[in-house]
Design a protein around this motif. Structure first.
Motif, PDB file in Angstrom:
ATOM      1  N   ARG A 247       0.821  -1.211   0.000  1.00  0.00           N
ATOM      2  CA  ARG A 247       0.000   0.000   0.000  1.00  0.00           C
ATOM      3  C   ARG A 247       0.855   1.261   0.000  1.00  0.00           C
ATOM      4  O   ARG A 247       1.599   1.519   0.962  1.00  0.00           O
ATOM      5  N   ASP A 248       0.774   2.030  -1.078  1.00  0.00           N
ATOM      6  CA  ASP A 248       1.318   3.386  -1.140  1.00  0.00           C
ATOM      7  C   ASP A 248       2.741   3.507  -0.606  1.00  0.00           C
ATOM      8  O   ASP A 248       3.040   4.372   0.224  1.00  0.00           O
ATOM      9  N   VAL A 249       3.620   2.660  -1.097  1.00  0.00           N
ATOM     10  CA  VAL A 249       5.010   2.715  -0.650  1.00  0.00           C
ATOM     11  C   VAL A 249       5.755   3.832  -1.380  1.00  0.00           C
ATOM     12  O   VAL A 249       5.687   3.945  -2.606  1.00  0.00           O
ATOM     13  N   ALA A 250       6.450   4.657  -0.626  1.00  0.00           N
ATOM     14  CA  ALA A 250       7.282   5.724  -1.185  1.00  0.00           C
ATOM     15  C   ALA A 250       8.621   5.704  -0.474  1.00  0.00           C
ATOM     16  O   ALA A 250       8.686   5.723   0.753  1.00  0.00           O
ATOM     17  N   MET A 251       9.696   5.628  -1.254  1.00  0.00           N
ATOM     18  CA  MET A 251      11.030   5.632  -0.650  1.00  0.00           C
ATOM     19  C   MET A 251      12.082   5.943  -1.697  1.00  0.00           C
ATOM     20  O   MET A 251      11.861   5.744  -2.897  1.00  0.00           O
ATOM     21  N   GLU A 252      13.205   6.454  -1.240  1.00  0.00           N
ATOM     22  CA  GLU A 252      14.341   6.749  -2.101  1.00  0.00           C
ATOM     23  C   GLU A 252      15.491   5.834  -1.678  1.00  0.00           C
ATOM     24  O   GLU A 252      15.906   5.849  -0.517  1.00  0.00           O
ATOM     25  N   ILE A 253      15.991   5.038  -2.618  1.00  0.00           N
ATOM     26  CA  ILE A 253      17.053   4.083  -2.322  1.00  0.00           C
ATOM     27  C   ILE A 253      18.361   4.614  -2.901  1.00  0.00           C
ATOM     28  O   ILE A 253      18.461   4.844  -4.110  1.00  0.00           O
ATOM     29  N   PRO A 254      19.379   4.838  -2.064  1.00  0.00           N
ATOM     30  CA  PRO A 254      20.635   5.414  -2.561  1.00  0.00           C
ATOM     31  C   PRO A 254      21.477   4.424  -3.340  1.00  0.00           C
ATOM     32  O   PRO A 254      21.355   3.203  -3.167  1.00  0.00           O
ATOM     33  N   GLY A 255      22.324   4.940  -4.212  1.00  0.00           N
ATOM     34  CA  GLY A 255      23.248   4.106  -4.970  1.00  0.00           C
ATOM     35  C   GLY A 255      24.493   3.796  -4.165  1.00  0.00           C
ATOM     36  O   GLY A 255      24.775   4.425  -3.142  1.00  0.00           O
ATOM     37  N   LYS A 256      25.244   2.788  -4.619  1.00  0.00           N
ATOM     38  CA  LYS A 256      26.498   2.366  -4.002  1.00  0.00           C
ATOM     39  C   LYS A 256      26.356   2.233  -2.484  1.00  0.00           C
ATOM     40  O   LYS A 256      27.099   2.829  -1.702  1.00  0.00           O
ATOM     41  N   SER A 257      25.366   1.464  -2.094  1.00  0.00           N
ATOM     42  CA  SER A 257      25.103   1.199  -0.687  1.00  0.00           C
ATOM     43  C   SER A 257      24.210  -0.033  -0.605  1.00  0.00           C
ATOM     44  O   SER A 257      23.732  -0.535  -1.624  1.00  0.00           O
ATOM     45  N   VAL A 258      23.987  -0.510   0.610  1.00  0.00           N
ATOM     46  CA  VAL A 258      23.106  -1.658   0.830  1.00  0.00           C
ATOM     47  C   VAL A 258      21.878  -1.187   1.606  1.00  0.00           C
ATOM     48  O   VAL A 258      22.003  -0.575   2.664  1.00  0.00           O
ATOM     49  N   THR A 259      20.707  -1.463   1.051  1.00  0.00           N
ATOM     50  CA  THR A 259      19.445  -1.172   1.722  1.00  0.00           C
ATOM     51  C   THR A 259      18.787  -2.489   2.074  1.00  0.00           C
ATOM     52  O   THR A 259      18.609  -3.354   1.210  1.00  0.00           O
ATOM     53  N   ALA A 260      18.432  -2.673   3.339  1.00  0.00           N
ATOM     54  CA  ALA A 260      17.805  -3.918   3.796  1.00  0.00           C
ATOM     55  C   ALA A 260      16.316  -3.712   3.996  1.00  0.00           C
ATOM     56  O   ALA A 260      15.886  -2.695   4.541  1.00  0.00           O
ATOM     57  N   PHE A 261      15.522  -4.686   3.526  1.00  0.00           N
ATOM     58  CA  PHE A 261      14.084  -4.729   3.782  1.00  0.00           C
ATOM     59  C   PHE A 261      13.856  -5.790   4.851  1.00  0.00           C
ATOM     60  O   PHE A 261      14.196  -6.957   4.648  1.00  0.00           O
ATOM     61  N   ILE A 262      13.284  -5.390   5.988  1.00  0.00           N
ATOM     62  CA  ILE A 262      12.999  -6.339   7.060  1.00  0.00           C
ATOM     63  C   ILE A 262      11.513  -6.312   7.391  1.00  0.00           C
ATOM     64  O   ILE A 262      10.796  -5.379   7.015  1.00  0.00           O
ATOM     65  N   GLY A 263      11.078  -7.338   8.100  1.00  0.00           N
ATOM     66  CA  GLY A 263       9.680  -7.431   8.498  1.00  0.00           C
ATOM     67  C   GLY A 263       9.258  -8.878   8.579  1.00  0.00           C
ATOM     68  O   GLY A 263       9.937  -9.764   8.054  1.00  0.00           O
ATOM     69  N   PRO A 264       8.129  -9.162   9.235  1.00  0.00           N
ATOM     70  CA  PRO A 264       7.659 -10.546   9.376  1.00  0.00           C
ATOM     71  C   PRO A 264       7.260 -11.154   8.038  1.00  0.00           C
ATOM     72  O   PRO A 264       7.044 -10.439   7.056  1.00  0.00           O
ATOM     73  N   SER A 265       7.149 -12.456   7.999  1.00  0.00           N
ATOM     74  CA  SER A 265       6.738 -13.152   6.770  1.00  0.00           C
ATOM     75  C   SER A 265       5.389 -12.625   6.298  1.00  0.00           C
ATOM     76  O   SER A 265       4.483 -12.386   7.104  1.00  0.00           O
ATOM     77  N   GLY A 266       5.276 -12.430   4.983  1.00  0.00           N
ATOM     78  CA  GLY A 266       4.021 -11.971   4.403  1.00  0.00           C
ATOM     79  C   GLY A 266       3.784 -10.484   4.495  1.00  0.00           C
ATOM     80  O   GLY A 266       2.687 -10.008   4.185  1.00  0.00           O
ATOM     81  N   CYS A 267       4.807  -9.726   4.907  1.00  0.00           N
ATOM     82  CA  CYS A 267       4.608  -8.285   5.095  1.00  0.00           C
ATOM     83  C   CYS A 267       4.732  -7.498   3.791  1.00  0.00           C
ATOM     84  O   CYS A 267       4.408  -6.314   3.746  1.00  0.00           O
ATOM     85  N   GLY A 268       5.254  -8.141   2.718  1.00  0.00           N
ATOM     86  CA  GLY A 268       5.345  -7.467   1.427  1.00  0.00           C
ATOM     87  C   GLY A 268       6.738  -7.067   1.000  1.00  0.00           C
ATOM     88  O   GLY A 268       6.915  -6.482  -0.067  1.00  0.00           O
ATOM     89  N   LYS A 269       7.750  -7.411   1.783  1.00  0.00           N
ATOM     90  CA  LYS A 269       9.102  -6.956   1.451  1.00  0.00           C
ATOM     91  C   LYS A 269       9.640  -7.571   0.152  1.00  0.00           C
ATOM     92  O   LYS A 269      10.296  -6.889  -0.631  1.00  0.00           O
ATOM     93  N   SER A 270       9.358  -8.846  -0.110  1.00  0.00           N
ATOM     94  CA  SER A 270       9.792  -9.450  -1.373  1.00  0.00           C
ATOM     95  C   SER A 270       8.990  -8.900  -2.547  1.00  0.00           C
ATOM     96  O   SER A 270       9.523  -8.721  -3.648  1.00  0.00           O
ATOM     97  N   THR A 271       7.723  -8.608  -2.313  1.00  0.00           N
ATOM     98  CA  THR A 271       6.881  -8.038  -3.369  1.00  0.00           C
ATOM     99  C   THR A 271       7.400  -6.677  -3.807  1.00  0.00           C
ATOM    100  O   THR A 271       7.494  -6.395  -5.010  1.00  0.00           O
ATOM    101  N   ILE A 272       7.758  -5.827  -2.855  1.00  0.00           N
ATOM    102  CA  ILE A 272       8.255  -4.505  -3.222  1.00  0.00           C
ATOM    103  C   ILE A 272       9.629  -4.626  -3.878  1.00  0.00           C
ATOM    104  O   ILE A 272       9.960  -3.868  -4.792  1.00  0.00           O
ATOM    105  N   LEU A 273      10.436  -5.594  -3.451  1.00  0.00           N
ATOM    106  CA  LEU A 273      11.731  -5.833  -4.088  1.00  0.00           C
ATOM    107  C   LEU A 273      11.535  -6.159  -5.565  1.00  0.00           C
ATOM    108  O   LEU A 273      12.213  -5.607  -6.440  1.00  0.00           O
ATOM    109  N   ARG A 274      10.575  -7.041  -5.858  1.00  0.00           N
ATOM    110  CA  ARG A 274      10.357  -7.484  -7.236  1.00  0.00           C
ATOM    111  C   ARG A 274       9.716  -6.398  -8.104  1.00  0.00           C
ATOM    112  O   ARG A 274       9.731  -6.512  -9.326  1.00  0.00           O
ATOM    113  N   SER A 275       9.183  -5.363  -7.479  1.00  0.00           N
ATOM    114  CA  SER A 275       8.617  -4.276  -8.280  1.00  0.00           C
ATOM    115  C   SER A 275       9.714  -3.449  -8.939  1.00  0.00           C
ATOM    116  O   SER A 275       9.468  -2.749  -9.927  1.00  0.00           O
ATOM    117  N   ILE A 276      10.940  -3.547  -8.423  1.00  0.00           N
ATOM    118  CA  ILE A 276      12.036  -2.739  -8.963  1.00  0.00           C
ATOM    119  C   ILE A 276      12.468  -3.250 -10.328  1.00  0.00           C
ATOM    120  O   ILE A 276      12.891  -2.463 -11.183  1.00  0.00           O
TER     121      ILE A 276
END
Length: 273
Positions: free
Chosen positions: A42-71
């Protein structure tokens, strides 16, 4: 009135400005993802910087893999998935009809939870992408790409004398590094990693984490992980997702030591998840 205040308080903390002088590489605005009638993001907005590591965390089923695959538009491979909103890489809208998803996925490499080398030789696993994208005009050029990619993946010294052997014959940790070498071989700008260490033992996990730290000097890396310790070790930015919402996003140290949202605090202290 209480409900309105609560809604304001629970808006995600989103960092839009450059982080440590690094400009945004990936920009997401109002991203929503549905699987059939079910809304996963739902309505995710974020800026991911270059040349760095950004981690997505959260419980199973929270949507972190889904938002990853949207990239890299991997959600399109699921028939019932529908994505709306804007995903931009260096200002270019990846969901535009003019963007070829095959070309996009060369630009945005992906490493999955379970190592998935092709049933080919170690050499051919790495050479596959450069061949189909026409990145090598001669065999010597291809040889150079294979060697450089395996070196960047920290695997060259272990496999240099057996490049003609099957990639599936390597250990789990070596297979995952081979997959990373395969992604690197097509000169991506971004590497997405979906639980890349969950199937590995602690020694192999440590090697992958060391590799991630080295690769961030040249790539934008986004990693999904269930391990908060891993997120704390390898990332500079962390996003916490819960029930399809981006709850909080910011510098990793701040997220883990001084979270702004009570849900983040509850998750990282083990009260749920």
């Amino acid at each position: 009135m209480v409900a309105m205040v609560d809604a304001v308080e629970r808006r995600p903390t989103v960092y839009h400005e450059a982080v440590s002088g690094i400009e945004s590489k990936v920009s997401l605005k109002n991203v929503n993802v549905h699987y059939g009638p079910k809304q996963a993001i739902r309505d995710v907005a974020m800026e991911i910087p270059g040349k760095s590591v950004t981690a997505f965390i959260g419980p199973s089923g929270c949507g972190k893999s889904t938002i990853l695959r949207s990239i890299n538009r991997m959600n399109e491979t699921i028939d019932i998935a529908r994505t709306t909103g804007s995903v931009r890489i260096d200002g270019e809208e990846v969901n535009s009809r003019s963007v070829d998803p095959v070309v996009l996925r060369a630009r945005v490499g992906m490493v999955f939870q379970k190592p998935n080398p092709f049933p080919k030789s170690i050499y051919d696993n790495v050479a596959y992408g450069p061949r189909i994208h026409g990145l090598a005009s001669a065999k010597s050029d291809l040889d150079d790409i294979v060697e450089l990619s395996l070196r960047k993946a920290g695997l060259w010294d272990e496999v240099a004398d057996r490049l003609d052997q099957p990639g599936t014959g390597l250990s789990g940790g070596q297979q995952q590094r081979l997959v990373i070498a395969r992604a690197i071989a097509v000169s991506p700008e971004i590497i997405l990693m979906d639980e890349p260490c969950s199937a590995l033992d602690p020694i192999a996990t440590a090697k992958i984490e060391e590799l991630i730290d080295e690769l961030r000097e040249n790539y934008c890396i986004v990693i999904v992980t269930h391990s908060m310790a891993q997120a704390a070790r390898v990332s500079q930015m962390t996003a916490f997702f819960h029930l399809g919402d981006l709850v909080e996003y910011g510098p990793t140290e701040e997220i883990f030591t001084n979270p702004r949202d009570s849900r983040t605090q509850d998750y990282i202290t083990g009260r749920f998840g």
